[in-house]
Design a protein around this motif. Sequence first.
Motif, PDB file in Angstrom:
ATOM      1  N   GLU B 152       0.844  -1.180   0.000  1.00 47.88           N
ATOM      2  CA  GLU B 152       0.000   0.000   0.000  1.00 47.88           C
ATOM      3  C   GLU B 152       0.887   1.240   0.000  1.00 47.88           C
ATOM      4  O   GLU B 152       1.914   1.282   0.666  1.00 47.88           O
ATOM      5  CB  GLU B 152      -0.907  -0.005   1.241  1.00 47.88           C
ATOM      6  CG  GLU B 152      -1.774  -1.255   1.276  1.00 47.88           C
ATOM      7  CD  GLU B 152      -2.803  -1.225   2.386  1.00 47.88           C
ATOM      8  OE1 GLU B 152      -3.232  -0.127   2.781  1.00 47.88           O
ATOM      9  OE2 GLU B 152      -3.176  -2.311   2.859  1.00 47.88           O
ATOM     10  N   LEU B 153       0.486   2.246  -0.764  1.00 51.95           N
ATOM     11  CA  LEU B 153       1.275   3.467  -0.925  1.00 51.95           C
ATOM     12  C   LEU B 153       1.663   4.068   0.423  1.00 51.95           C
ATOM     13  O   LEU B 153       2.763   4.580   0.595  1.00 51.95           O
ATOM     14  CB  LEU B 153       0.489   4.505  -1.714  1.00 51.95           C
ATOM     15  CG  LEU B 153       0.741   4.528  -3.217  1.00 51.95           C
ATOM     16  CD1 LEU B 153       0.318   3.211  -3.838  1.00 51.95           C
ATOM     17  CD2 LEU B 153       0.019   5.676  -3.861  1.00 51.95           C
ATOM     18  N   GLU B 154       0.732   3.982   1.372  1.00 47.95           N
ATOM     19  CA  GLU B 154       0.927   4.637   2.658  1.00 47.95           C
ATOM     20  C   GLU B 154       2.132   4.064   3.405  1.00 47.95           C
ATOM     21  O   GLU B 154       2.724   4.741   4.229  1.00 47.95           O
ATOM     22  CB  GLU B 154      -0.346   4.437   3.483  1.00 47.95           C
ATOM     23  CG  GLU B 154      -0.726   5.627   4.294  1.00 47.95           C
ATOM     24  CD  GLU B 154      -2.017   5.384   5.053  1.00 47.95           C
ATOM     25  OE1 GLU B 154      -2.961   4.803   4.472  1.00 47.95           O
ATOM     26  OE2 GLU B 154      -2.075   5.780   6.218  1.00 47.95           O
ATOM     27  N   VAL B 156       4.890   2.560   1.949  1.00 49.05           N
ATOM     28  CA  VAL B 156       6.058   2.378   1.090  1.00 49.05           C
ATOM     29  C   VAL B 156       6.974   3.585   1.268  1.00 49.05           C
ATOM     30  O   VAL B 156       6.497   4.707   1.411  1.00 49.05           O
ATOM     31  CB  VAL B 156       5.598   2.228  -0.372  1.00 49.05           C
ATOM     32  CG1 VAL B 156       6.739   2.404  -1.336  1.00 49.05           C
ATOM     33  CG2 VAL B 156       4.939   0.879  -0.577  1.00 49.05           C
ATOM     34  N   ASP B 157       8.307   3.372   1.283  1.00 47.66           N
ATOM     35  CA  ASP B 157       9.209   4.518   1.425  1.00 47.66           C
ATOM     36  C   ASP B 157       9.147   5.381   0.181  1.00 47.66           C
ATOM     37  O   ASP B 157       8.817   4.910  -0.908  1.00 47.66           O
ATOM     38  CB  ASP B 157      10.639   4.038   1.680  1.00 47.66           C
ATOM     39  CG  ASP B 157      11.185   3.279   0.498  1.00 47.66           C
ATOM     40  OD1 ASP B 157      12.095   3.797  -0.164  1.00 47.66           O
ATOM     41  OD2 ASP B 157      10.686   2.178   0.216  1.00 47.66           O
ATOM     42  N   SER B 158       9.483   6.688   0.341  1.00 49.99           N
ATOM     43  CA  SER B 158       9.247   7.620  -0.755  1.00 49.99           C
ATOM     44  C   SER B 158      10.219   7.390  -1.914  1.00 49.99           C
ATOM     45  O   SER B 158       9.882   7.684  -3.054  1.00 49.99           O
ATOM     46  CB  SER B 158       9.295   9.057  -0.254  1.00 49.99           C
ATOM     47  OG  SER B 158      10.568   9.361   0.234  1.00 49.99           O
ATOM     48  N   LEU B 161       8.501   4.794  -4.004  1.00 46.79           N
ATOM     49  CA  LEU B 161       7.322   5.358  -4.665  1.00 46.79           C
ATOM     50  C   LEU B 161       7.744   6.250  -5.838  1.00 46.79           C
ATOM     51  O   LEU B 161       7.139   6.209  -6.912  1.00 46.79           O
ATOM     52  CB  LEU B 161       6.490   6.142  -3.651  1.00 46.79           C
ATOM     53  CG  LEU B 161       5.076   6.522  -4.079  1.00 46.79           C
ATOM     54  CD1 LEU B 161       4.302   5.302  -4.565  1.00 46.79           C
ATOM     55  CD2 LEU B 161       4.332   7.175  -2.933  1.00 46.79           C
TER      56      LEU B 161
END
Lengths: 173, 173
Positions: B152-154, B156-158, B161
């Motif tokens: 999930e995007l929330e 995941v490290d930036s 992403l």
Amino acid sequence: MAFHLMQRDRNGAEKLAGALSDALQAVHHCVQCNNFTESKICELCTSERRDARLLCVIESPADLLMMEQTHAYRGLYFVLMGRLSPLDGIGPQEIRLDRLLDRASNGLTEEVILATNFTAEGEATAHAISELLRPKGLKVTRIARGVPVGGELEYVDSGTLAQALLERRPVSR
Amino acid sequence: MAFHLMQRDRNGAEKLAGALSDALQAVHHCVQCNNFTESKICELCTSERRDARLLCVIESPADLLMMEQTHAYRGLYFVLMGRLSPLDGIGPQEIRLDRLLDRASNGLTEEVILATNFTAEGEATAHAISELLRPKGLKVTRIARGVPVGGELEYVDSGTLAQALLERRPVSR
């Protein structure tokens, strides 16, 4: 938190109640991107520094913050405020895919980037949106799936590794 | 383990010593893939069910096991038994990139898939290998980098992403 407010911080409780009540009055959905805002159109949608040709579709406002934190995206957003989940009775109507279709057909958008989660519901949502938008002649892309940055093969689950292998790409200079 | 063997399992210690000693005698590197084997060429390299047009480059035998567990790969391997790491004095000589070059230039290989880790050393190794192989007219690919399956995007490290966004791909039917 409730006990603390009642016992030790009754002023704070009153302030919190007021703030929540004000927020309920003032905060609603941006007519363009569907995110929370206090104006009719949010700051991000009115910004002239964003690239209106790119539209990134995400599930929640938290995902929007994550995307912004990468500093890698200069386009606009559409926040679904949910995901397709037939078992919970959430279909295309509930997440307002018709509004997304309107938004993407505004003549400015060239590419729709699907950045829903890689869960079963997120994947189904991405699939449904691509089926909806492709007949309109829009370029539809999906963010990459694979091994995370800094990741080692030994500690990655085999589903992810199989996908990373399937979606391998030519090495560019 | 050492204390347990000395105190409670002296027979086991003798067996272990024998097994290790036998292994040192029998186990060496496969002349084709550089993995550990007891024969001159390992079972995987001699198997007729593998696709000789694909060559996957990995860092360690553990990574080979991970790749095999995905059941998604039918080609052959080359095990580097390490990675480039100039700070530790490990250069192209130490991981025998010359042998990889020989192996990839056997006339059967069409595509070399770089599956080194997505760490700094692994990325540098992949880059060095692609620079080495591309002039030979070989197709060089890299396994995908991005958000893990189920991710999930929330959470995941930036960095991941940002990469997933940069390496987005058109949605296919």
